[in-house]
Design an enzyme around this catalytic site. Structure first.
Site, mmCIF file in Angstrom:
data_model
loop_
_atom_site.group_PDB
_atom_site.id
_atom_site.type_symbol
_atom_site.label_atom_id
_atom_site.label_comp_id
_atom_site.label_asym_id
_atom_site.label_seq_id
_atom_site.Cartn_x
_atom_site.Cartn_y
_atom_site.Cartn_z
ATOM 1 N N HIS A 121 33.779 22.768 48.234
ATOM 2 C CA HIS A 121 34.659 21.747 48.792
ATOM 3 C C HIS A 121 34.720 21.996 50.303
ATOM 4 O O HIS A 121 34.634 23.144 50.735
ATOM 5 C CB HIS A 121 36.043 21.955 48.153
ATOM 6 C CG HIS A 121 37.068 20.917 48.452
ATOM 7 N ND1 HIS A 121 37.724 20.836 49.656
ATOM 8 C CD2 HIS A 121 37.585 19.924 47.681
ATOM 9 C CE1 HIS A 121 38.606 19.842 49.613
ATOM 10 N NE2 HIS A 121 38.533 19.264 48.425
ATOM 11 N N ASP A 198 37.763 30.290 45.337
ATOM 12 C CA ASP A 198 38.571 29.081 45.382
ATOM 13 C C ASP A 198 38.759 28.611 43.934
ATOM 14 O O ASP A 198 37.834 28.093 43.316
ATOM 15 C CB ASP A 198 37.829 28.043 46.240
ATOM 16 C CG ASP A 198 38.434 26.648 46.136
ATOM 17 O OD1 ASP A 198 39.405 26.468 45.374
ATOM 18 O OD2 ASP A 198 37.907 25.750 46.816
ATOM 19 N N GLN A 201 39.958 24.250 41.264
ATOM 20 C CA GLN A 201 39.463 23.394 40.186
ATOM 21 C C GLN A 201 39.374 24.142 38.850
ATOM 22 O O GLN A 201 39.242 23.518 37.806
ATOM 23 C CB GLN A 201 38.073 22.874 40.585
ATOM 24 C CG GLN A 201 37.685 21.571 39.962
ATOM 25 C CD GLN A 201 38.672 20.458 40.256
ATOM 26 O OE1 GLN A 201 39.179 19.822 39.337
ATOM 27 N NE2 GLN A 201 38.972 20.230 41.531
ATOM 28 N N LYS A 224 47.195 20.661 41.047
ATOM 29 C CA LYS A 224 46.101 20.398 40.106
ATOM 30 C C LYS A 224 46.398 20.972 38.727
ATOM 31 O O LYS A 224 45.626 20.808 37.805
ATOM 32 C CB LYS A 224 44.789 20.940 40.663
ATOM 33 C CG LYS A 224 44.335 20.105 41.861
ATOM 34 C CD LYS A 224 42.969 20.424 42.348
ATOM 35 C CE LYS A 224 42.652 19.505 43.518
ATOM 36 N NZ LYS A 224 41.533 19.981 44.318
ATOM 37 N N CYS A 362 34.804 15.356 48.928
ATOM 38 C CA CYS A 362 34.943 16.472 49.888
ATOM 39 C C CYS A 362 33.863 17.515 49.681
ATOM 40 O O CYS A 362 34.095 18.722 49.846
ATOM 41 C CB CYS A 362 36.317 17.135 49.797
ATOM 42 S SG CYS A 362 37.653 16.065 50.260
HETATM 43 C C1 PLP Z 1 41.275 20.287 45.487
HETATM 44 C C2 PLP Z 1 40.379 21.340 45.921
HETATM 45 C C3 PLP Z 1 40.561 21.999 47.139
HETATM 46 C C4 PLP Z 1 41.616 21.612 48.128
HETATM 47 O O1 PLP Z 1 42.899 21.762 47.598
HETATM 48 P P1 PLP Z 1 44.173 21.241 48.419
HETATM 49 O O2 PLP Z 1 45.241 21.237 47.386
HETATM 50 O O3 PLP Z 1 43.827 19.874 48.915
HETATM 51 O O4 PLP Z 1 44.415 22.207 49.521
HETATM 52 C C5 PLP Z 1 39.694 23.019 47.451
HETATM 53 N N1 PLP Z 1 38.711 23.383 46.629
HETATM 54 C C6 PLP Z 1 38.512 22.793 45.442
HETATM 55 C C7 PLP Z 1 37.411 23.274 44.555
HETATM 56 C C8 PLP Z 1 39.326 21.738 45.053
HETATM 57 O O5 PLP Z 1 39.113 21.148 43.885
#
Ligand code: PLP
Length: 404
Positions: A121, A198, A201, A224, A362
């Protein structure tokens, strides 16, 4: 037994209509919907004990502080961190990544190397590029394959004594690929490189154990996983959080302040300058309680059923191509139909009550790899049903007939 109809009762928004049609919400990878218990937690906070936290002598402040710190402990338990002070509450994933990237500014120099994956992302690319510009470090990329899987052979070749940091998502938001983070972490540690995962997701589907993973940093967003927007976490190993300088100066993050010298507070306050999202943090805890009450094993098994079913149904549509075909993926389907622009499909689906995402998600480097401007992305949650998938497939066929 997992009972989707019972689960759906927990989400008031699922009863609404869009353009006169029952809402079919398939944009869960962008944000999840909010169960009543989390909404109630937010209303309870503002109705009964809204106050600023820490150091308050009065009852409301103490109640709010207790609930906020209880939430931190819930998060600590959920991710199996060793200590509650290794959980830094942030405004979300993006904020958490920026905190770590900014902290590494003092620890890197020219010649150092960072490794990123091709599946990231933008929020796990751009802060590191900014860091490289400031420090003279360079960024190497783990390439991806046509299936949307990381080329691990190349990853192992990229690692060397100059590698200082590796960052990768646990699950790709654009394709749903579950990445082999255990292998990524273990290999990086052989070169003493730190690893940031990260989990934005992954956390809606998988319960990560940060100690078992031996990961240095793990980040995620509450919105999320059934929580509110504007709150998330940075898990960091104590030794790393102590090594990194504070991200922002202000109230709450200090031990003592004078014009001669200011000393910083200990963890986690060193990284939590200013008044935090108090209600959001408490609601994040409530969201984790809720998801655990449904059960992550049940969630993963049911969502996988939805993924398999939807994939089978979609593959019947002529000209439909799915991007991201890893055997190991979450319930995300990114696709295009022939040369039809994804936006046009998304707009017609919306008129039929169906929410999907269209565009680059993104993750422009992934779109560049496939040489496409974007995809339509349907992402499922445990409150979605096979009946909704049927409605979606029929609507998609209608859209394709209109646009082809
Ligand atoms: C949604 C997402 C982000 C960004 O998260 P925010 O809540 O917008 O800060 C970063 N990485 C992944 C894999 C995502 O799905």
């Amino acid at each position: 037994m997992f009972n989707v109809n019972k689960v759906r009762e927990d989400f008031p928004i699922l009863k609404r209509e869009v353009h006169g049609k029952p809402l079919v919400y398939f944009d869960n990878a962008a944000t999840s919907q909010t169960p009543q218990v989390v909404i109630d937690t937010i209303v309870d906070y503002y109705s009964n004990y809204n106050a600023n936290i820490h150091r308050g002598v009065h009852t409301l402040s103490q109640e709010a502080t207790d609930k906020y710190e209880e939430a931190r402990i819930k998060i600590k338990r959920h991710f199996n961190a060793k200590e509650a002070y290794e959980i830094i509450l942030t405004s979300g994933t993006t904020h958490a990544i920026n905190m770590v990237a900014s902290g590494f500014e003092t620890l890197l120099s020219k010649g150092d190397e960072l490794i990123v994956s091709a599946l990231e992302h933008h929020s796990n690319i751009v802060p590191w590029q900014m860091l490289c510009e400031k420090t003279g470090a360079s960024l190497k990329v783990i390439p991806m394959t046509d299936e949307g899987v990381l080329d691990m052979e190349t990853y192992h070749k990229l690692l060397n004594e100059s590698t200082k940091l590796v960052f990768c998502n646990h699950v790709s938001n654009a394709l749903g690929t579950i990445n082999p983070i255990e292998e990524i972490i273990e290999a990086a540690h052989k070169f003493n490189a730190a690893v940031l995962i990260d989990g934005a997701q992954a956390t809606p589907h998988i319960k990560p154990d940060v100690q078992a993973l031996d990961v240095d940093f793990y980040v995620a967003s509450a919105h999320k996983l059934c929580g509110p927007t504007g709150v998330g976490l940075l898990y960091g190993k104590q030794e790393w959080l102590e090594k990194l300088p504070p991200y922002q100066g202000g109230g709450e993050m200090i031990a003592t302040v004078s014009f001669k010298k200011t000393t910083y507070a200990g963890l986690p306050h060193k990284f939590e300058a200013g008044t935090p999202n108090i209600c959001g943090g408490i609601a994040f805890g409530a969201a984790l309680d809720y998801m655990n009450s449904v059960g992550f094993n049940e969630i993963a098994a049911y969502e996988n059923e939805l993924l398999v079913y939807a994939t089978q149904q979609l593959e019947k549509i002529e000209g439909l191509k799915i991007y991201g075909t890893s055997a190991n993926k979450t319930a995300v389907i990114s696709f295009n139909v022939g040369a039809i622009h994804p936006y046009d499909i998304g707009a017609i689906l919306d008129k039929l009550g169906i929410a999907v995402r269209t565009g680059h998600h993104c993750a422009q480097p992934i779109m560049d790899y496939y040489q496409i401007p974007g995809t339509v992305r349907a992402s499922f949650s445990f409150y979605n049903t096979k009946e909704e998938i049927d409605v979606f497939v029929i609507a998609l066929q209608r859209a394709v007939a209109m646009l082809a």
